[in-house]
Write a protein that holds these residues in place. Structure first.
Motif, PDB file in Angstrom:
ATOM      1  N   THR A  57       0.432 -17.654   8.916  1.00 13.94           N
ATOM      2  CA  THR A  57      -0.763 -17.242   9.640  1.00 13.94           C
ATOM      3  C   THR A  57      -0.401 -16.162  10.657  1.00 13.94           C
ATOM      4  O   THR A  57      -0.319 -16.398  11.852  1.00 13.94           O
ATOM      5  N   ILE A  58      -0.166 -14.966  10.144  1.00 11.52           N
ATOM      6  CA  ILE A  58       0.335 -13.891  10.985  1.00 11.52           C
ATOM      7  C   ILE A  58      -0.196 -12.548  10.490  1.00 11.52           C
ATOM      8  O   ILE A  58      -0.487 -12.387   9.289  1.00 11.52           O
ATOM      9  N   THR A  59      -0.358 -11.604  11.411  1.00  6.00           N
ATOM     10  CA  THR A  59      -0.826 -10.264  11.064  1.00  6.00           C
ATOM     11  C   THR A  59       0.132  -9.230  11.655  1.00  6.00           C
ATOM     12  O   THR A  59       0.417  -9.266  12.855  1.00  6.00           O
ATOM     13  N   VAL A  60       0.621  -8.333  10.813  1.00  2.55           N
ATOM     14  CA  VAL A  60       1.552  -7.293  11.254  1.00  2.55           C
ATOM     15  C   VAL A  60       0.815  -5.953  11.260  1.00  2.55           C
ATOM     16  O   VAL A  60       0.260  -5.530  10.243  1.00  2.55           O
ATOM     17  N   LEU A  61       0.802  -5.309  12.415  1.00  2.28           N
ATOM     18  CA  LEU A  61       0.156  -4.007  12.570  1.00  2.28           C
ATOM     19  C   LEU A  61       1.222  -2.920  12.436  1.00  2.28           C
ATOM     20  O   LEU A  61       2.062  -2.757  13.322  1.00  2.28           O
ATOM     21  N   VAL A  62       1.218  -2.206  11.331  1.00  3.74           N
ATOM     22  CA  VAL A  62       2.248  -1.199  11.080  1.00  3.74           C
ATOM     23  C   VAL A  62       1.688   0.200  11.338  1.00  3.74           C
ATOM     24  O   VAL A  62       0.477   0.424  11.269  1.00  3.74           O
ATOM     25  N   VAL A  63       2.594   1.121  11.633  1.00  2.00           N
ATOM     26  CA  VAL A  63       2.208   2.524  11.810  1.00  2.00           C
ATOM     27  C   VAL A  63       3.043   3.382  10.869  1.00  2.00           C
ATOM     28  O   VAL A  63       4.199   3.056  10.568  1.00  2.00           O
ATOM     29  N   ALA A  64       2.456   4.463  10.407  1.00  2.00           N
ATOM     30  CA  ALA A  64       3.146   5.365   9.490  1.00  2.00           C
ATOM     31  C   ALA A  64       4.242   6.140  10.226  1.00  2.00           C
ATOM     32  O   ALA A  64       4.243   6.236  11.459  1.00  2.00           O
ATOM     33  N   ASN A  65       5.164   6.673   9.460  1.00  2.00           N
ATOM     34  CA  ASN A  65       6.310   7.382  10.047  1.00  2.00           C
ATOM     35  C   ASN A  65       5.890   8.480  11.017  1.00  2.00           C
ATOM     36  O   ASN A  65       6.514   8.677  12.067  1.00  2.00           O
ATOM     37  N   GLY A  66       4.824   9.192  10.699  1.00  2.00           N
ATOM     38  CA  GLY A  66       4.391  10.288  11.554  1.00  2.00           C
ATOM     39  C   GLY A  66       3.665   9.852  12.811  1.00  2.00           C
ATOM     40  O   GLY A  66       3.364  10.682  13.672  1.00  2.00           O
ATOM     41  N   ASP A  67       3.374   8.546  12.926  1.00  2.00           N
ATOM     42  CA  ASP A  67       2.638   8.035  14.085  1.00  2.00           C
ATOM     43  C   ASP A  67       3.477   7.105  14.954  1.00  2.00           C
ATOM     44  O   ASP A  67       2.933   6.377  15.787  1.00  2.00           O
ATOM     45  N   MET A  68       4.788   7.139  14.772  1.00  2.00           N
ATOM     46  CA  MET A  68       5.659   6.192  15.480  1.00  2.00           C
ATOM     47  C   MET A  68       5.686   6.424  16.987  1.00  2.00           C
ATOM     48  O   MET A  68       5.958   5.511  17.767  1.00  2.00           O
ATOM     49  N   GLY A  69       5.435   7.630  17.422  1.00  2.00           N
ATOM     50  CA  GLY A  69       5.312   7.921  18.841  1.00  2.00           C
ATOM     51  C   GLY A  69       6.446   7.372  19.686  1.00  2.00           C
ATOM     52  O   GLY A  69       7.621   7.686  19.479  1.00  2.00           O
ATOM     53  N   LYS A 154      -6.223   0.929   7.342  1.00  2.00           N
ATOM     54  CA  LYS A 154      -6.448   0.260   6.056  1.00  2.00           C
ATOM     55  C   LYS A 154      -5.636  -1.029   5.985  1.00  2.00           C
ATOM     56  O   LYS A 154      -4.713  -1.250   6.783  1.00  2.00           O
ATOM     57  N   SER A 155      -6.009  -1.854   5.034  1.00  2.00           N
ATOM     58  CA  SER A 155      -5.241  -3.061   4.753  1.00  2.00           C
ATOM     59  C   SER A 155      -4.153  -2.714   3.745  1.00  2.00           C
ATOM     60  O   SER A 155      -4.440  -2.146   2.683  1.00  2.00           O
ATOM     61  N   VAL A 156      -2.904  -3.019   4.087  1.00  2.00           N
ATOM     62  CA  VAL A 156      -1.772  -2.687   3.225  1.00  2.00           C
ATOM     63  C   VAL A 156      -1.457  -3.840   2.266  1.00  2.00           C
ATOM     64  O   VAL A 156      -1.263  -3.640   1.068  1.00  2.00           O
ATOM     65  N   LYS A 157      -1.447  -5.059   2.801  1.00  2.00           N
ATOM     66  CA  LYS A 157      -1.107  -6.234   1.990  1.00  2.00           C
ATOM     67  C   LYS A 157      -1.741  -7.466   2.617  1.00  2.00           C
ATOM     68  O   LYS A 157      -1.690  -7.640   3.838  1.00  2.00           O
ATOM     69  N   GLU A 158      -2.337  -8.298   1.786  1.00  2.50           N
ATOM     70  CA  GLU A 158      -2.926  -9.540   2.291  1.00  2.50           C
ATOM     71  C   GLU A 158      -2.546 -10.715   1.394  1.00  2.50           C
ATOM     72  O   GLU A 158      -2.682 -10.638   0.172  1.00  2.50           O
ATOM     73  N   ILE A 159      -2.013 -11.757   2.017  1.00  2.00           N
ATOM     74  CA  ILE A 159      -1.815 -13.051   1.370  1.00  2.00           C
ATOM     75  C   ILE A 159      -2.749 -13.986   2.131  1.00  2.00           C
ATOM     76  O   ILE A 159      -2.433 -14.399   3.243  1.00  2.00           O
ATOM     77  N   PRO A 160      -3.953 -14.224   1.585  1.00  2.00           N
ATOM     78  CA  PRO A 160      -5.019 -14.880   2.344  1.00  2.00           C
ATOM     79  C   PRO A 160      -4.571 -16.060   3.195  1.00  2.00           C
ATOM     80  O   PRO A 160      -3.914 -16.980   2.705  1.00  2.00           O
ATOM     81  N   TYR A 161      -4.898 -15.945   4.470  1.00  3.33           N
ATOM     82  CA  TYR A 161      -4.687 -16.969   5.493  1.00  3.33           C
ATOM     83  C   TYR A 161      -3.210 -17.184   5.859  1.00  3.33           C
ATOM     84  O   TYR A 161      -2.903 -18.021   6.692  1.00  3.33           O
ATOM     85  N   ASP A 162      -2.305 -16.435   5.249  1.00  6.18           N
ATOM     86  CA  ASP A 162      -0.883 -16.507   5.597  1.00  6.18           C
ATOM     87  C   ASP A 162      -0.421 -15.213   6.269  1.00  6.18           C
ATOM     88  O   ASP A 162       0.068 -15.229   7.385  1.00  6.18           O
ATOM     89  N   ALA A 164      -1.217 -10.871   6.782  1.00  7.16           N
ATOM     90  CA  ALA A 164      -1.966  -9.630   6.613  1.00  7.16           C
ATOM     91  C   ALA A 164      -1.137  -8.499   7.199  1.00  7.16           C
ATOM     92  O   ALA A 164      -0.606  -8.623   8.306  1.00  7.16           O
ATOM     93  N   VAL A 165      -0.983  -7.432   6.444  1.00  2.98           N
ATOM     94  CA  VAL A 165      -0.285  -6.237   6.924  1.00  2.98           C
ATOM     95  C   VAL A 165      -1.326  -5.129   6.998  1.00  2.98           C
ATOM     96  O   VAL A 165      -1.901  -4.734   5.980  1.00  2.98           O
ATOM     97  N   LEU A 166      -1.599  -4.643   8.203  1.00  3.23           N
ATOM     98  CA  LEU A 166      -2.630  -3.636   8.424  1.00  3.23           C
ATOM     99  C   LEU A 166      -2.018  -2.373   9.010  1.00  3.23           C
ATOM    100  O   LEU A 166      -1.168  -2.445   9.897  1.00  3.23           O
ATOM    101  N   GLN A 167      -2.461  -1.220   8.528  1.00  5.79           N
ATOM    102  CA  GLN A 167      -2.018   0.034   9.140  1.00  5.79           C
ATOM    103  C   GLN A 167      -2.970   0.398  10.267  1.00  5.79           C
ATOM    104  O   GLN A 167      -4.191   0.327  10.137  1.00  5.79           O
ATOM    105  N   ILE A 168      -2.383   0.783  11.426  1.00  9.44           N
ATOM    106  CA  ILE A 168      -3.182   1.273  12.550  1.00  9.44           C
ATOM    107  C   ILE A 168      -2.758   2.708  12.849  1.00  9.44           C
ATOM    108  O   ILE A 168      -1.703   3.165  12.405  1.00  9.44           O
ATOM    109  N   SER A 169      -3.589   3.398  13.602  1.00  9.93           N
ATOM    110  CA  SER A 169      -3.406   4.846  13.750  1.00  9.93           C
ATOM    111  C   SER A 169      -2.279   5.255  14.679  1.00  9.93           C
ATOM    112  O   SER A 169      -1.708   6.338  14.528  1.00  9.93           O
TER     113      SER A 169
END
Length: 416
Positions: A57-69, A154-162, A164-169
């Motif tokens: 039950t976890i969500t990882v907010l990832v950023v693309a290489n060009g947005d690592m800041g 966007k949503s990158v990967k989801e394993i329902p209720y376990d 979620a990997v989401l891309q943020i800006s």
């Protein structure tokens, strides 16, 4: 009666889903997306990936290489970067659908930074806001008013209720997570062990250059070391002296797990753990089982077992525990077998002449220079059991689905 059947059907369906649930590996998931390679690399370097993989039950907010800041900038210690990454790991499941169905359009979620204890007050929380038009943004609780929010991409990967990997800006701005953290002071393993109950084991490590260098090189990246107390080493020394040089190195590495386990985590897990010997000795398993034993943990090698008796050091990334016995791996010693009940007496039988098989000690081994030479001559069952452990681990997911299928079938039968 119908209501009871429906309730039972729902309960069994839930059990089926639990049985079929499979684990995940965040680094393997992200490896399929090169655009997140820098974020993925930092998860590995800070060992946060290992902590994510242990959670549900976890969500990882990832950023693309060009947005690592700010995450891409140099000059920060790994512990500071770890805190910055932790604010991007929410301890709840937010799939793409759930993001757009927020009650009142806003919610606050705790992060792994908040759970780490390093975040003062509520600074480890992340605010999620749904705007008109469907836009969703993320903002750290302690972010400055002028700091821009990070938008859901966007949503990158989801394993329902376990998982979620989401891309943020962009990287979430959090002054507390970005606060400098000093690098941990260097630790001398042998000095640490010599001061607390394990002087004899420290001497064995110091005398084995291969084992010492491997353990020393691992300690800063996550290590749990189990050191037998001096009396346990003294009892085991006759067997230790009969080992080959490779065997001695292997058995010392067998006491080291290449991951950090706090005592709390150690007493909460139940199952097999791999050791440094697993990765350093070819074609050998070298694992043992960890089980909760009251307020402490018991280590079971299938040959013998030992209990954690004292915490010498428990400070991420290094944990050192004193244990009651010297661990004996099944790859080097005969597996302890339960005493079977005496067979029932049988009638007289004709005497048969059988050829006497050569003993294991007399028969030549395929790898005489391997690490299997031990005080107790290992038999063929040792290698067989090592193989069985590996084979048994492989179909675990299949077994989960079989269990799920049986549960569903039972539910349907009862509901019919």
């Amino acid at each position: 009666m119908e209501a009871r059947r429906r309730a039972l059907l729902v309960a069994l369906a839930v059990l089926a889903l639990a049985a079929a649930a499979e684990g995940y590996n965040i680094t393997k998931i992200l490896a399929a997306y090169p655009e997140y390679s820098q974020f993925n690399k930092l998860l590995t370097q800070t060992r946060l990936a290992q902590d994510i993989n242990k959670r549900r039950t976890i969500t990882v907010l990832v950023v693309a290489n060009g947005d690592m800041g700010s995450l891409a900038g140099g000059g920060r210690t790994l512990q500071t970067i770890r805190h910055m990454l932790q604010i991007h790991v929410l301890v709840d499941y937010y799939g793409g659908k759930k993001l757009h169905q927020l009650a009142h359009g806003v919610t606050a979620c705790s992060s792994m930074f908040q759970e780490s204890g390093a975040a003062p007050g509520m600074s480890g929380y992340v605010n999620i806001t749904q705007h008109r038009g469907g836009k969703v943004t993320f903002t750290a609780e302690d972010a400055e008013d002028s700091a821009p929010s990070s938008a859901f991409v966007k949503s990158v990967k989801e394993i329902p209720y376990d998982l979620a990997v989401l891309q943020i800006s962009k990287v979430l701005a959090s002054p507390e997570a970005e606060a400098p953290v000093a690098a941990p002071a260097p630790v001398n393993i042998t000095e640490l062990l010599s001061k607390k109950y394990c002087k004899s084991f420290a001497g064995l490590l110091a005398a084995d250059a291969d084992a010492y260098s491997t353990i020393n090189a691992t300690k800063d990246n996550g290590l749990t070391l189990f050191c037998p107390v001096d009396s346990a080493v003294a009892s085991f020394m006759p067997k230790y002296k009969n080992l080959t040089a490779k065997g001695r190195t292997a058995i010392l590495l067998y006491h080291a797990v290449p991951d950090y386990y706090s005592l709390q985590l150690l007493t909460s897990i139940s199952g097999k753990v791999s050791t440094l010997a697993t990765s350093n000795v070819a074609k050998k398993d070298y694992s043992f089982d960890v089980e909760k034993d009251g307020e402490t943990a018991e280590l079971d090698t299938k040959v013998n077992s030992a209990s954690v008796t004292y915490t010498i050091k428990d400070d991420d990334p290094l944990a050192v525990y004193a244990i009651s016995k010297f661990l004996q791996p099944k790859e080097l010693y005969k597996i302890a077998k339960d005493i079977a009940p005496a067979p029932a007496p049988e009638g007289p039988k004709k005497k048969k002449t059988t050829k006497k098989k050569p003993s294991a000690a007399a028969s030549p081994s395929d790898d005489d220079d391997d690490d299997d030479s031990a005080a107790d001559s290992p038999d063929d069952s040792s290698s067989d059991d090592a193989t069985a452990d590996k084979d048994g681990a492989a179909p675990s997911a299949v077994a989960g689905w079989v269990t799920a299928a049986v549960a569903v079938a039972s539910a349907l039968a009862l509901a019919a």
